[in-house]
Design a protein around this motif. Structure first.
Motif, PDB file in Angstrom:
ATOM      1  N   VAL B  37      57.900  50.821  37.035  1.00  0.00           N
ATOM      2  CA  VAL B  37      58.815  50.242  38.041  1.00  0.00           C
ATOM      3  C   VAL B  37      58.829  51.197  39.324  1.00  0.00           C
ATOM      4  N   GLY B  39      56.321  52.466  40.239  1.00  0.00           N
ATOM      5  CA  GLY B  39      55.066  52.405  41.075  1.00  0.00           C
ATOM      6  C   GLY B  39      54.033  53.701  40.922  1.00  0.00           C
ATOM      7  N   TYR B  46      54.181  44.516  35.646  1.00  0.00           N
ATOM      8  CA  TYR B  46      55.299  45.124  36.286  1.00  0.00           C
ATOM      9  C   TYR B  46      56.769  44.397  35.810  1.00  0.00           C
ATOM     10  N   ASN B  47      56.599  42.897  35.786  1.00  0.00           N
ATOM     11  CA  ASN B  47      57.359  42.098  34.898  1.00  0.00           C
ATOM     12  C   ASN B  47      57.833  42.781  33.617  1.00  0.00           C
ATOM     13  N   LYS B  51      61.476  44.247  32.143  1.00  0.00           N
ATOM     14  CA  LYS B  51      62.065  43.418  31.047  1.00  0.00           C
ATOM     15  C   LYS B  51      62.419  44.577  30.155  1.00  0.00           C
TER      16      LYS B  51
END
Ligand code: HEM
Lengths: 534, 213
Positions: B37, B39, B46-47, B51
């Protein structure tokens, strides 16, 4: 100590189960939920097809041999008594923005055909919804005529053929008049084509101006436009551009389309012009992270990944290159997409297709530039630019098409020049800039110094049509990425995955590497010393 | 190496062991997804990382509170009472004595399973570092409700800064912690203790009074 009765092992298994359920529920509940609330809401807002209570072909007022447009309009006004008063107050008629005093009917300039010269440029005026510019009656049929019909040509033919006066010509005139009558009776609610005749062709051709409005929207697929797609919702423009007293919801110049960020749930009197009107501010399924974005990011930013997806749009126009002749004649050159890259009348062009927008903070209003503004020609002039404040409640990050141009300005006065281009004595016929400036500025009641140069300009268009189906919206990493993301230039917000945290980055790596080095050195000494002791 | 008698002691109950390894798994997952997240790299997508991070975070918070409850209600808290006694000796042992084969200055006993250094470090981690991580994480999650909660003065950058700083400290702790587990009387002794519950240690003849209070 008394033994506790709490069964911790049981609790632990409960937690384990919870981990699994939680982890999976995100996925499964999202799949099970029938539709996202924003979609359910929007479907509710969809009305039944309204039937008309009037058949215009049965009205005696329209059973006439019309000889001019004004006559037709007068017939309309016999019943629709207030229509012209209403309409003449709207921007569609005045071309002047009540908020900014700008507008194409006033002194505003763009970097396409530059100025409408107070509506005296004959080509621009073709899109004015009157029979005869601003002087005569409103042309009701430009918006309400159900089939395209060239009244101007028909009336001219009637005049010309009548002048002959023989038997045959009387027959012909009768035929044309019947056609005119039929067209005048074939009226109704505004259709896509009515809006598109002007709005798909802004800048003088298909898709020239707006990257998100062109004739591909006459019969788009759902993939091109989820709202208008003929295999999708099949909306007419007026489904969202709702109208009160002929005032059609939509943005122009300093007037925002809708700045209130309300949905029909909050206020059923608002227009349906913003996404939020029908989809609400939290349109995604519960728990979906995108719902947390809507305070800063406009829906359009993710749901319109690129514009001009089917037909190309103009991205660059350099007027300074115009006027070149080949063998003493006008010429043009073709480039990609079968579009001109050069035209003697207009200069150099660059066209783009499937273009990634630029993103800026935007509160729904744009700056405006007129021939009266003093400019700084040392850098590109932003003719029309989004206004917005990072993090302000009224502002969102919004996608734009930016059209770059090079256009004439007054070297001494440092203001833009507004040449007349399309008339019989104008630039496209004469290639004489100075005369075009003199007469063009005169239409605005202005003079110029006599010295001109060309300056780079930028003109931004909010991108709001051509919304893709949800499954084609942008993925997170288009923006949440350390380098070259779509929002790389956006200031004022912390974007996880894009932003570094200053020295914490270096310090963090130092602490982690130092810990690793520390234990490795410690281990090495331990091993070495134990070997020595053995 | 020692003239003392070695005995097998049951240090960690089944609950404690399960809780420990489950927390390890969750924290490892949180680190892995958290830095995606941030980076730092791309791994799950990413998604998915978001989650997984959010689900694991909630699970871990529940886990953490359950463990805390267990510590408080079973008397286990006694092992975490901080002391300054012998801390210096323990530090000296790890930075010097361990290399020349000295005995650990504080024995690991059934009634005092953590040495003074462990007590301080674990207490700081459990009462300061992890709560910071949990509260900044929760604030991060509740970002859109700050206004309503009267927390409008917060900035996401500030929260993210604290959250990432906490993550760095946790990683650093984990590295040193894992290494320290290899410093038992055999490299695997402490680790096996957390797996089976049992560890072979020197018999604790007399536990000093400060260790059991
Ligand atoms: C050992 C524990 C944890 C570690 C190592 C960790 C690490 C991280 C890191 C490195 C980031 C990226 C931050 C940035 O770049 O802005 C992050 C994001 C985040 N963390 Fe954690 N975190 C932990 C626990 C938690 C907890 C307990 C929560 C709360 C419920 C949480 C919630 C979040 C949220 C909401 C984000 C933002 C991204 C997202 O929306 O998923 N984290 N975490």
């Amino acid at each position: 100590m008394k033994k506790m009765r709490v069964n911790f092992k049981f609790c632990l298994w409960l937690v384990l189960a919870a981990v699994f359920v939680l982890g999976l529920s995100n996925e499964s509940s999202a799949n099970e939920a029938p539709v996202a609330p924003g979609i359910a809401l929007a479907k509710q807002a969809k009305p039944e097809e309204k039937g008309s209570t009037v058949d215009h072909s049965k009205l005696k007022q329209l059973d006439k041999n019309f000889k001019s447009g004004d006559e037709i309009t007068k017939a309309c006004l016999e019943c629709h008594t207030e229509a012209d008063h209403q309409f003449k107050k709207t921007y569609h008629w005045t071309w002047k923005d009540p908020k900014s005093e700008g507008g194409k009917g006033a002194d505003s300039v763009n970097n396409f055909c530059i100025s409408a010269n107070n509506m005296e440029d004959p080509l621009c005026i073709k899109c004015h919804p009157g029979w005869n510019g601003k002087k005569g009656e409103v042309n009701c049929l430009s918006c309400h005529g159900q089939e395209k019909f060239d009244f101007a040509e028909a009336f001219k033919d009637i005049q010309d053929v009548s002048a002959v006066g023989d038997k045959e010509s009387i027959e012909i005139v009768k035929g044309i008049q019947d056609d005119v009558k039929k067209a005048a009776q074939d009226v109704g609610a505004v259709r896509r084509r009515n809006c598109g005749d002007c709005h798909f062709k802004g800048g003088g051709g298909d898709g020239v101006k707006h990257g998100d409005l062109d004739t591909s929207l006459l019969k788009p697929s759902r993939e091109l436009d989820v709202h208008m797609g003929i295999d999708g919702e099949n909306f007419d423009c007026t489904r969202c551009h709702t109208t009160t007293s002929h005032n059609i919801a939509g943005r122009f110049y300093g007037t925002p389309a809708e700045g209130r960020h309300k949905s029909l749930m909050d206020d059923d009197q608002i227009s349906r012009i913003s996404c939020e009107s029908c989809h609400s501010a939290t349109p995604h399924k519960p728990g979906v992270k995108a719902n947390d974005h809507t305070d800063k990011v406009a829906c359009q930013s993710c749901h319109i990944p690129t514009f001009a997806r089917e037909l190309p749009t103009k991205m660059y126009w350099d007027w300074s290159a115009s006027g070149k002749l080949k063998d003493g004649k006008y010429y043009s050159e073709d480039g990609p997409y079968g579009k001109h890259t050069y035209d003697t009348k207009k200069g150099d062009f660059v066209w783009g297709k499937d273009v990634v927008p630029e993103y800026y903070w935007y509160n729904g209003t744009m700056t405006d530039t007129t021939v009266n503004d003093i400019i700084d020609p040392s850098k590109p002039v932003k003719l029309r630019w989004p206004i917005g404040t990072p993090n302000a409640k009224d502002s969102r990050i919004f996608p734009f098409k930016v059209h770059v141009g090079k256009q004439p300005y007054d070297l001494k006065g440092k203001n833009f020049l507004a040449p007349l281009v399309s008339g019989p004595k104008d630039y496209w016929k004469t290639l004489d800039w100075e005369d075009a400036f003199t007469r063009g500025m005169a239409t605005l009641g202005k003079t110029w110094s006599g010295e001109y140069g060309f300056v780079d300009t930028k003109y931004a268009f909010p991108t709001t049509h051509m919304v893709v189906p949800g499954e084609n919206a942008l993925s997170c990493t288009e923006c949440h990425t350390p380098a070259n993301g779509r929002l790389a230039n956006i200031e004022g917000v912390y974007i996880p995955g894009r932003d570094r945290l200053g020295y914490l980055g270096y310090l963090g790596w130092f602490i982690i590497l130092a810990s690793l080095a520390g234990v490795l050195i410690h281990a090495a000494i331990r091993i070495a010393s134990s070997k020595r002791r053995d | 190496m020692s003239e003392h008698k070695m005995i097998n002691v049951y240090f960690f109950s089944r609950f404690e062991r399960l809780a420990h390894w489950l927390q390890m798994l969750l924290i490892f997952t949180l680190i892995l997804t958290g830095f995606e997240v941030h980076g730092t790299y791309a791994l799950f997508g990413y998604n998915a990382a978001v989650k997984i991070h959010n689900s694991a975070a909630i699970a871990w918070i529940v886990m953490f509170w359950l463990f805390l409850f267990w510590v408080l209600t079973t008397g286990e808290w006694k092992h975490y009472i901080p002391t300054t006694k012998k801390v210096f000796e323990v530090v000296m042992y790890y930075s010097y004595g361990i290399f020349i084969g000295q005995a650990h200055p504080v024995k690991k006993c059934k009634d005092a399973k953590h040495n003074p250094l462990q007590r301080i470090v674990y207490l700081v981690v459990a009462t300061i570092i992890l709560p910071i991580q949990i509260s900044t994480g929760l604030l991060y999650l509740l970002y859109n409700s700050w206004e309503g909660l009267g927390l409008g003065f917060l900035s996401l950058r500030m929260i993210a800064f604290l959250h990432v700083a906490g993550a760095v400290i946790i990683i650093s702790f984990a590295i040193v912690h894992v290494y320290m587990t290899t410093t038992g009387h055999t490299p695997m002794a402490h680790i096996m203790a957390m797996i089976t519950g049992w560890e072979e240690v020197e018999e604790c003849a007399e536990i000093e009074e400060w260790e059991t209070k």
